[in-house]
Design an enzyme around this catalytic site. Structure first.
Site, PDB file in Angstrom:
ATOM      1  N   HIS A 107       0.841  -1.204   0.000  1.00 34.92           N
ATOM      2  CA  HIS A 107       0.000   0.000   0.000  1.00 34.92           C
ATOM      3  C   HIS A 107       0.867   1.241   0.000  1.00 34.92           C
ATOM      4  CE1 HIS A 107       0.739  -1.365   4.098  1.00 34.92           C
ATOM      5  NE2 HIS A 107       0.771  -0.098   4.466  1.00 34.92           N
ATOM      6  N   HIS A 109       0.720   5.278   1.220  1.00 37.47           N
ATOM      7  CA  HIS A 109       0.022   6.253   2.056  1.00 37.47           C
ATOM      8  C   HIS A 109       0.017   7.585   1.310  1.00 37.47           C
ATOM      9  CE1 HIS A 109       0.520   3.999   5.985  1.00 37.47           C
ATOM     10  NE2 HIS A 109       1.468   3.423   5.267  1.00 37.47           N
TER      11      HIS A 109
END
Ligand code: 5GP
Length: 144
Positions: A107, A109
């Site tokens: 992922h 951010h």
């Protein structure tokens, strides 16, 4: 957890992708899902995760998946900027526990940064209220 290991299909982000765990969605298509971080380090903290991959971190993402995924990261970052108008933005990605990674599905951010704001601690504190996150998600999604 180290940098190397086996992908756990029951990590929380994998569960979100399967709809087994709730999240406040900002964007979704066949390549990526973006949702609000439940422990935001700043207002508007958004996560973008790739779909249909078993990558624990960036090093494990297949080269052909990088382009389409990074396009989504940029698209969501642009929407965060337009919606919230922070003075700065951090686009951050951690690989392995010593680097700060706590969830083992790749992922990025997206962290809005306001002038003079030192931000809050990473992945800790009290979960933010869903209604509050939904209002932010709606604002961001309006630019997508
Ligand atoms: P990492 O530490 O792996 O780079 O980032 C994981 C992120 O996931 C952290 O910023 C943390 O706040 C967020 N997070 C952890 N659990 C949940 C959850 O259940 N829901 C959402 N939306 N975010 C989570």
């Amino acid at each position: 957890m180290t940098l190397h290991g086996t992908y756990d299909k029951d990590n929380i982000f994998a569960k979100m992708l399967r709809g087994e765990m709730p999240c406040v969605k900002v964007f979704e298509d066949d390549v990526a899902l973006a949702f609000m971080d439940i422990f935001p380090q700043a207002e508007g903290h958004t996560l973008v995760i790739p779909k249909d991959v078993k990558a624990r971190n960036f090093l494990e993402l297949k080269p052909k998946k990088i382009g389409p995924y990074m396009e989504r990261v940029q698209t969501v970052a642009q929407a965060v900027e337009k919606a919230l108008k922070p003075e700065g933005l951090r686009i951050i990605q951690f690989n392995g526990a010593p680097a700060g990674q706590t969830v083992y599905h790749l992922h990025f951010h997206i962290l809005p940064v306001r002038e003079g704001d030192t931000g809050r601690a990473h992945a800790s504190g009290t979960p933010t209220d869903t209604e509050e996150l939904q209002a932010l998600a709606d604002k961001i999604a309006a630019y997508l």
